[in-house]
Design a protein around this motif. Sequence first.
Motif, PDB file in Angstrom:
ATOM      1  N   ALA A 281      22.142  38.553 -14.637  1.00 50.68           N
ATOM      2  CA  ALA A 281      20.999  38.620 -15.549  1.00 50.68           C
ATOM      3  C   ALA A 281      19.705  38.237 -14.848  1.00 50.68           C
ATOM      4  CB  ALA A 281      21.251  37.710 -16.754  1.00 50.68           C
ATOM      5  N   ALA A 282      19.784  37.322 -13.880  1.00 50.61           N
ATOM      6  CA  ALA A 282      18.587  36.862 -13.169  1.00 50.61           C
ATOM      7  C   ALA A 282      17.915  37.983 -12.380  1.00 50.61           C
ATOM      8  CB  ALA A 282      18.941  35.708 -12.237  1.00 50.61           C
ATOM      9  N   ASP A 283      18.670  38.994 -11.984  1.00 55.37           N
ATOM     10  CA  ASP A 283      18.102  40.103 -11.217  1.00 55.37           C
ATOM     11  C   ASP A 283      17.100  40.913 -12.034  1.00 55.37           C
ATOM     12  OD1 ASP A 283      19.560  39.725  -8.758  1.00 55.37           O
ATOM     13  OD2 ASP A 283      21.338  40.466  -9.794  1.00 55.37           O
ATOM     14  N   TYR A 284      17.112  40.741 -13.355  1.00 56.68           N
ATOM     15  CA  TYR A 284      16.251  41.525 -14.243  1.00 56.68           C
ATOM     16  C   TYR A 284      15.157  40.677 -14.891  1.00 56.68           C
ATOM     17  CZ  TYR A 284      19.755  44.933 -13.209  1.00 56.68           C
ATOM     18  OH  TYR A 284      20.584  45.786 -12.513  1.00 56.68           O
ATOM     19  N   GLU A 285      14.893  39.508 -14.284  1.00 53.43           N
ATOM     20  CA  GLU A 285      13.911  38.600 -14.867  1.00 53.43           C
ATOM     21  C   GLU A 285      12.503  39.181 -14.830  1.00 53.43           C
ATOM     22  OE1 GLU A 285      12.652  35.740 -17.138  1.00 53.43           O
ATOM     23  OE2 GLU A 285      14.769  36.028 -16.605  1.00 53.43           O
ATOM     24  N   GLU A 286      12.155  39.885 -13.753  1.00 48.60           N
ATOM     25  CA  GLU A 286      10.822  40.496 -13.700  1.00 48.60           C
ATOM     26  C   GLU A 286      10.630  41.487 -14.844  1.00 48.60           C
ATOM     27  OE1 GLU A 286       7.993  42.244 -10.275  1.00 48.60           O
ATOM     28  OE2 GLU A 286       9.795  43.465 -10.608  1.00 48.60           O
ATOM     29  N   ILE A 287      11.680  42.244 -15.151  1.00 54.62           N
ATOM     30  CA  ILE A 287      11.593  43.204 -16.251  1.00 54.62           C
ATOM     31  C   ILE A 287      11.391  42.472 -17.568  1.00 54.62           C
ATOM     32  CG2 ILE A 287      12.901  44.923 -17.567  1.00 54.62           C
ATOM     33  CD1 ILE A 287      14.109  45.864 -14.952  1.00 54.62           C
ATOM     34  N   ARG A 288      12.104  41.355 -17.772  1.00 56.03           N
ATOM     35  CA  ARG A 288      11.917  40.576 -18.993  1.00 56.03           C
ATOM     36  C   ARG A 288      10.480  40.072 -19.106  1.00 56.03           C
ATOM     37  NH1 ARG A 288      16.639  38.525 -17.029  1.00 56.03           N
ATOM     38  NH2 ARG A 288      18.496  39.224 -18.159  1.00 56.03           N
ATOM     39  N   THR A 289       9.996  39.476 -18.023  1.00 56.98           N
ATOM     40  CA  THR A 289       8.685  38.839 -18.051  1.00 56.98           C
ATOM     41  C   THR A 289       7.565  39.858 -18.214  1.00 56.98           C
ATOM     42  OG1 THR A 289       9.499  37.052 -16.645  1.00 56.98           O
ATOM     43  CG2 THR A 289       7.118  37.328 -16.787  1.00 56.98           C
ATOM     44  N   ARG A 290       7.573  40.878 -17.353  1.00 61.29           N
ATOM     45  CA  ARG A 290       6.496  41.859 -17.419  1.00 61.29           C
ATOM     46  C   ARG A 290       6.625  42.749 -18.655  1.00 61.29           C
ATOM     47  NH1 ARG A 290       3.360  42.254 -12.726  1.00 61.29           N
ATOM     48  NH2 ARG A 290       1.902  43.185 -14.216  1.00 61.29           N
ATOM     49  N   GLY A 291       7.860  43.071 -19.032  1.00 60.56           N
ATOM     50  CA  GLY A 291       8.066  43.891 -20.219  1.00 60.56           C
ATOM     51  C   GLY A 291       7.580  43.206 -21.478  1.00 60.56           C
ATOM     52  N   THR A 292       7.808  41.905 -21.564  1.00 53.68           N
ATOM     53  CA  THR A 292       7.330  41.137 -22.716  1.00 53.68           C
ATOM     54  C   THR A 292       5.801  41.110 -22.736  1.00 53.68           C
ATOM     55  OG1 THR A 292       9.306  39.752 -22.698  1.00 53.68           O
ATOM     56  CG2 THR A 292       7.383  38.890 -23.858  1.00 53.68           C
ATOM     57  N   GLY A 293       5.206  40.858 -21.592  1.00 50.85           N
ATOM     58  CA  GLY A 293       3.756  40.791 -21.508  1.00 50.85           C
ATOM     59  C   GLY A 293       3.067  42.099 -21.824  1.00 50.85           C
ATOM     60  N   LEU A 294       3.758  43.212 -21.580  1.00 46.14           N
ATOM     61  CA  LEU A 294       3.167  44.525 -21.810  1.00 46.14           C
ATOM     62  C   LEU A 294       3.610  45.133 -23.134  1.00 46.14           C
ATOM     63  CD1 LEU A 294       3.464  45.921 -18.180  1.00 46.14           C
ATOM     64  CD2 LEU A 294       1.379  45.239 -19.373  1.00 46.14           C
ATOM     65  N   GLY A 295       4.304  44.360 -23.948  1.00 48.62           N
ATOM     66  CA  GLY A 295       4.660  44.823 -25.275  1.00 48.62           C
ATOM     67  C   GLY A 295       5.840  45.760 -25.347  1.00 48.62           C
ATOM     68  N   LEU A 296       6.631  45.863 -24.270  1.00 49.70           N
ATOM     69  CA  LEU A 296       7.775  46.753 -24.256  1.00 49.70           C
ATOM     70  C   LEU A 296       9.096  46.032 -24.527  1.00 49.70           C
ATOM     71  CD1 LEU A 296       6.802  49.035 -21.239  1.00 49.70           C
ATOM     72  CD2 LEU A 296       6.580  49.529 -23.681  1.00 49.70           C
ATOM     73  N   VAL A 297       9.052  44.709 -24.541  1.00 48.20           N
ATOM     74  CA  VAL A 297      10.228  43.900 -24.872  1.00 48.20           C
ATOM     75  C   VAL A 297       9.830  42.913 -25.960  1.00 48.20           C
ATOM     76  CG1 VAL A 297      11.921  42.209 -24.056  1.00 48.20           C
ATOM     77  CG2 VAL A 297      11.179  44.069 -22.539  1.00 48.20           C
ATOM     78  N   GLU A 298      10.540  42.954 -27.063  1.00 44.83           N
ATOM     79  CA  GLU A 298      10.291  42.013 -28.154  1.00 44.83           C
ATOM     80  C   GLU A 298      11.253  40.848 -28.017  1.00 44.83           C
ATOM     81  OE1 GLU A 298      10.466  43.819 -31.959  1.00 44.83           O
ATOM     82  OE2 GLU A 298       9.017  45.398 -31.463  1.00 44.83           O
ATOM     83  N   VAL A 299      10.716  39.658 -27.927  1.00 44.67           N
ATOM     84  CA  VAL A 299      11.549  38.467 -27.796  1.00 44.67           C
ATOM     85  C   VAL A 299      11.835  37.950 -29.197  1.00 44.67           C
ATOM     86  CG1 VAL A 299      11.741  36.148 -26.871  1.00 44.67           C
ATOM     87  CG2 VAL A 299      10.569  37.921 -25.560  1.00 44.67           C
ATOM     88  N   GLY A 300      13.141  37.892 -29.547  1.00 46.67           N
ATOM     89  CA  GLY A 300      13.518  37.440 -30.872  1.00 46.67           C
ATOM     90  C   GLY A 300      13.436  35.952 -31.028  1.00 46.67           C
TER      91      GLY A 300
END
Length: 300
Positions: A281-300
């Motif tokens: 899961a740690a390999d995808y942390e950049e996607i989580r962080t940047r995706g959240t900041g750009l509105g493409l990942v909604e954090v529940g």
Amino acid sequence: MIRALVTLVLILAVASCGSTAADERETRDGVPATLRVGLIPNIAPEEQEAKYQPFADYLADELGVEVELFVASDYAGVVAALVGGRIDVAYLGGLTYVQAEQQVELTPLVTEIDHETGTTKYLSAIVARADSDIDDIDDVVAEGRTFAFGDVSSTSGSLYPRIMLTDAGARCDARRVEQCPPLERVDFTGGHDATALAVLGGKVDAGGVELRILHRLENEGTVTKGALRVVEEREVPGYPWVMRTELGDRAAQRISEAFTAIDDPKLLDLMRARSYAKVTAADYEEIRTRGTGLGLVEVG
């Protein structure tokens, strides 16, 4: 007396249903006796299932279980099947995986070693027509320019191009998923092929694509080699094969090892992989962080 009998019948009925469900999910050394694997079609679903039957046969032999292939119409269909417990394992883009883990607990298992990079990462690129006045990313992020993304949930066709634009000064934040000022217009083509053709045809000034897909289009003759110029590129974590976490650690270990043991050139060619390597899961942390900041990942 009658009430007691009714209660007993209900208890037996529930117990019977539970027994059936348990039988259906019988395991063999930690792996479900029938392992359900989700795929995204790039051809007609029935053709996709037939095409990947050698992969299903390999997993069945390696794991000692039955393997059922589930072909969805798109990533959303695979995610819905994971959330609903209708499939156990699936192949997702990095962004789709991060979006899906907000709905169901998932464990990333492996990703392919890319033929072009020789690593677990591949390349997302921003391209422009070679005969245009766009030479670099600064020329893209200018007043009046137009830009094409692929599918909004694409990792290399949406998220990473948006990251590159933002890092160059555009304002592609969570409040403007469909805007990136100072760009004049942002389109979503639905796919990498369509984005490349939109740039080539002059419908937009530049676009974001998965670089290996552009190379495939060039090799096929769909896009003339040299007609599009890469003005910026970024490494992207590889597409993960993921598993519903509830299957347990033993299942994760055995399924991962089945992938990393593949050495049949024909099977690897089918899977478009040089080989496989484990991911976390740690390999995808950049996607989580940047995706959240750009509105493409909604954090529940």
